[in-house]
Design a protein around this motif. Structure first.
Motif, PDB file in Angstrom:
ATOM      1  N   GLY A  14       0.832  -1.211   0.000  1.00  0.00           N
ATOM      2  CA  GLY A  14       0.000   0.000   0.000  1.00  0.00           C
ATOM      3  C   GLY A  14       0.859   1.250   0.000  1.00  0.00           C
ATOM      4  O   GLY A  14       2.090   1.192   0.176  1.00  0.00           O
ATOM      5  N   LYS A  15       0.225   2.377  -0.203  1.00  0.00           N
ATOM      6  CA  LYS A  15       0.984   3.638  -0.244  1.00  0.00           C
ATOM      7  C   LYS A  15       1.301   4.158   1.150  1.00  0.00           C
ATOM      8  O   LYS A  15       2.198   4.968   1.331  1.00  0.00           O
ATOM      9  CB  LYS A  15       0.157   4.684  -0.986  1.00  0.00           C
ATOM     10  CG  LYS A  15       0.170   4.513  -2.493  1.00  0.00           C
ATOM     11  CD  LYS A  15      -0.050   5.893  -3.137  1.00  0.00           C
ATOM     12  CE  LYS A  15       0.110   5.865  -4.632  1.00  0.00           C
ATOM     13  NZ  LYS A  15      -1.088   5.366  -5.294  1.00  0.00           N
ATOM     14  N   GLU A  17      -0.357   6.251   2.814  1.00  0.00           N
ATOM     15  CA  GLU A  17      -0.521   7.721   2.730  1.00  0.00           C
ATOM     16  C   GLU A  17      -0.833   8.355   4.079  1.00  0.00           C
ATOM     17  O   GLU A  17      -0.262   9.376   4.443  1.00  0.00           O
ATOM     18  CB  GLU A  17      -1.606   8.075   1.715  1.00  0.00           C
ATOM     19  CG  GLU A  17      -1.004   8.368   0.351  1.00  0.00           C
ATOM     20  CD  GLU A  17      -2.028   8.497  -0.768  1.00  0.00           C
ATOM     21  OE1 GLU A  17      -3.224   8.184  -0.538  1.00  0.00           O
ATOM     22  OE2 GLU A  17      -1.616   8.906  -1.862  1.00  0.00           O
ATOM     23  N   ALA A  53       5.073  -3.239  -2.954  1.00  0.00           N
ATOM     24  CA  ALA A  53       4.613  -2.456  -4.111  1.00  0.00           C
ATOM     25  C   ALA A  53       5.536  -2.702  -5.311  1.00  0.00           C
ATOM     26  O   ALA A  53       6.667  -3.157  -5.149  1.00  0.00           O
ATOM     27  CB  ALA A  53       4.602  -0.978  -3.748  1.00  0.00           C
ATOM     28  N   LYS A  54       5.035  -2.402  -6.486  1.00  0.00           N
ATOM     29  CA  LYS A  54       5.810  -2.605  -7.717  1.00  0.00           C
ATOM     30  C   LYS A  54       7.155  -1.893  -7.635  1.00  0.00           C
ATOM     31  O   LYS A  54       8.184  -2.456  -7.939  1.00  0.00           O
ATOM     32  CB  LYS A  54       5.007  -2.083  -8.906  1.00  0.00           C
ATOM     33  CG  LYS A  54       5.689  -2.272 -10.242  1.00  0.00           C
ATOM     34  CD  LYS A  54       4.790  -1.776 -11.354  1.00  0.00           C
ATOM     35  CE  LYS A  54       5.509  -1.718 -12.685  1.00  0.00           C
ATOM     36  NZ  LYS A  54       5.830  -3.046 -13.226  1.00  0.00           N
ATOM     37  N   ASN A  55       7.114  -0.661  -7.186  1.00  0.00           N
ATOM     38  CA  ASN A  55       8.355   0.098  -7.030  1.00  0.00           C
ATOM     39  C   ASN A  55       8.753   0.084  -5.562  1.00  0.00           C
ATOM     40  O   ASN A  55       7.970   0.478  -4.709  1.00  0.00           O
ATOM     41  CB  ASN A  55       8.163   1.525  -7.516  1.00  0.00           C
ATOM     42  CG  ASN A  55       7.794   1.548  -8.990  1.00  0.00           C
ATOM     43  OD1 ASN A  55       8.485   0.955  -9.822  1.00  0.00           O
ATOM     44  ND2 ASN A  55       6.674   2.179  -9.307  1.00  0.00           N
ATOM     45  N   ASP A  76       4.008  -6.241  -6.634  1.00  0.00           N
ATOM     46  CA  ASP A  76       2.819  -6.088  -7.473  1.00  0.00           C
ATOM     47  C   ASP A  76       3.232  -6.008  -8.947  1.00  0.00           C
ATOM     48  O   ASP A  76       4.192  -5.324  -9.291  1.00  0.00           O
ATOM     49  CB  ASP A  76       2.077  -4.792  -7.111  1.00  0.00           C
ATOM     50  CG  ASP A  76       1.315  -4.909  -5.803  1.00  0.00           C
ATOM     51  OD1 ASP A  76       1.153  -6.032  -5.297  1.00  0.00           O
ATOM     52  OD2 ASP A  76       0.860  -3.852  -5.309  1.00  0.00           O
ATOM     53  N   GLU A  79       0.994  -1.340 -10.523  1.00  0.00           N
ATOM     54  CA  GLU A  79       0.876  -0.519  -9.319  1.00  0.00           C
ATOM     55  C   GLU A  79      -0.526   0.070  -9.142  1.00  0.00           C
ATOM     56  O   GLU A  79      -1.328   0.116 -10.082  1.00  0.00           O
ATOM     57  CB  GLU A  79       1.934   0.596  -9.324  1.00  0.00           C
ATOM     58  CG  GLU A  79       1.881   1.508 -10.512  1.00  0.00           C
ATOM     59  CD  GLU A  79       3.146   2.358 -10.644  1.00  0.00           C
ATOM     60  OE1 GLU A  79       3.752   2.713  -9.635  1.00  0.00           O
ATOM     61  OE2 GLU A  79       3.492   2.665 -11.801  1.00  0.00           O
ATOM     62  N   ASN A  80      -0.801   0.455  -7.938  1.00  0.00           N
ATOM     63  CA  ASN A  80      -2.051   1.155  -7.582  1.00  0.00           C
ATOM     64  C   ASN A  80      -3.333   0.376  -7.845  1.00  0.00           C
ATOM     65  O   ASN A  80      -4.355   0.968  -8.145  1.00  0.00           O
ATOM     66  CB  ASN A  80      -2.145   2.502  -8.306  1.00  0.00           C
ATOM     67  CG  ASN A  80      -1.000   3.407  -7.933  1.00  0.00           C
ATOM     68  OD1 ASN A  80      -0.469   3.327  -6.814  1.00  0.00           O
ATOM     69  ND2 ASN A  80      -0.597   4.255  -8.854  1.00  0.00           N
ATOM     70  N   LYS A  81      -3.261  -0.928  -7.761  1.00  0.00           N
ATOM     71  CA  LYS A  81      -4.476  -1.714  -7.967  1.00  0.00           C
ATOM     72  C   LYS A  81      -5.067  -2.182  -6.635  1.00  0.00           C
ATOM     73  O   LYS A  81      -6.126  -2.798  -6.598  1.00  0.00           O
ATOM     74  CB  LYS A  81      -4.198  -2.930  -8.866  1.00  0.00           C
ATOM     75  CG  LYS A  81      -3.777  -2.569 -10.275  1.00  0.00           C
ATOM     76  CD  LYS A  81      -4.903  -1.914 -11.041  1.00  0.00           C
ATOM     77  CE  LYS A  81      -4.440  -1.470 -12.415  1.00  0.00           C
ATOM     78  NZ  LYS A  81      -5.394  -0.547 -13.041  1.00  0.00           N
ATOM     79  N   GLY A  82      -4.357  -1.949  -5.568  1.00  0.00           N
ATOM     80  CA  GLY A  82      -4.904  -2.299  -4.256  1.00  0.00           C
ATOM     81  C   GLY A  82      -4.628  -3.722  -3.832  1.00  0.00           C
ATOM     82  O   GLY A  82      -3.885  -4.461  -4.500  1.00  0.00           O
ATOM     83  N   ASP A 162     -10.803  -4.848 -14.419  1.00  0.00           N
ATOM     84  CA  ASP A 162     -10.323  -3.579 -13.884  1.00  0.00           C
ATOM     85  C   ASP A 162     -11.431  -2.569 -13.573  1.00  0.00           C
ATOM     86  O   ASP A 162     -11.214  -1.377 -13.625  1.00  0.00           O
ATOM     87  CB  ASP A 162      -9.320  -2.966 -14.883  1.00  0.00           C
ATOM     88  CG  ASP A 162      -8.375  -1.995 -14.203  1.00  0.00           C
ATOM     89  OD1 ASP A 162      -8.246  -2.064 -12.976  1.00  0.00           O
ATOM     90  OD2 ASP A 162      -7.787  -1.154 -14.902  1.00  0.00           O
TER      91      ASP A 162
END
Ligand SMILES: Nc1nc2c(ncn2[C@@H]2O[C@H](COP(=O)(O)OP(=O)(O)OP(=O)(O)O)[C@@H](O)[C@H]2O)c(=O)[nH]1
Ligand SMILES: [Mg+2]
Length: 203
Positions: A14-15, A17, A53-55, A76, A79-82, A162
């Protein structure tokens, strides 16, 4: 690849945030958050994969983690797919019949609660593709739950489409076996996640 009956997936992509990033490596009571679920799975001898995460968020810390636990590490694919992307990548990296899916931010997790969760596998029916704790008010805990490998094709399809990448949507296809949260932990504390700096400091 010889598959175990049970494997673990620790979602760490996750990010973060709300906590200001790098959530898995935030320190809670002297340990990285991610060490809590990792230590429990390790102590139970359950093979598991940690999905970042991917990165990379912190390559040095990820290396340190790998060295300490020697578990499987995955990232992942997109990215950003949760969390669903994390579950998919975890299932692809480790062969097991059932996967215990856990978040990286569950410092109150206990060995006993995981043993109890696993014990429901033999009570579930063949067509229950997941086992999910549910609160009295209907709120569910899909990130402290078991998923059957058979659900992988559904997960693939959802991620391909998606459109709706929520755990609820995924679960709606899995004929869940619901268990009462109290069965795993009377205090329900194990489900408490750490999302902010304030929670990091004060629990
Ligand atoms: N692999 C992977 N894990 C994820 C992803 N999104 C969330 N997670 C994990 O799912 C769990 C629950 O997510 P959240 O509590 O929202 O954590 P988060 O997304 O890092 O934090 P916020 O950015 O503040 O929402 C955490 O363990 C996250 O690391 C993702 O895209 N990929
Ligand atoms: Mg989030």
């Amino acid at each position: 690849m010889g598959g175990s009956i049970i494997g673990g997936i620790i979602l760490s992509g996750g990010k973060g945030e709300r906590i200001g990033g790098k959530k898995p490596f935030r320190i809670f009571n002297g340990k990285y958050l991610i060490n809590y679920p990792s230590d429990v799975l390790k102590s139970l001898n359950i093979p598991y994969v940690t999905v970042f995460a991917k990165n990379s968020i912190d390559l040095d810390k990820e290396k340190e983690y790998l060295n300490k636990y020697k578990c499987i590490i995955s990232f992942d694919l997109i990215e950003n797919k949760g969390p669903l992307m994390g579950i998919l990548c975890g299932m692809r990296a480790l062969n097991a019949e059932w996967f215990i899916v856990l978040p990286c931010d569950c410092p109150y997790i206990t060995k006993e609660s995981i043993i109890k969760l696993i014990s429901y596998i033999k009570i579930s029916k063949k067509d229950n593709l997941c086992i999910v704790p549910m609160h009295e008010n209907g709120f569910i805990e899909p990130l402290f739950a078991l998923y059957k490998r058979n659900s992988l094709h559904i997960l693939n399809k959802i991620l391909m489409e998606d459109s709706n990448l929520s755990l609820r949507y995924f679960i709606s296809y899995l004929n869940p076996f619901y268990i009462k949260v109290e069965e795993l932990d009377k205090s329900k504390k194990i489900f408490k996640n750490i999302n902010t700096i304030k929670e990091l400091k004060h629990g």
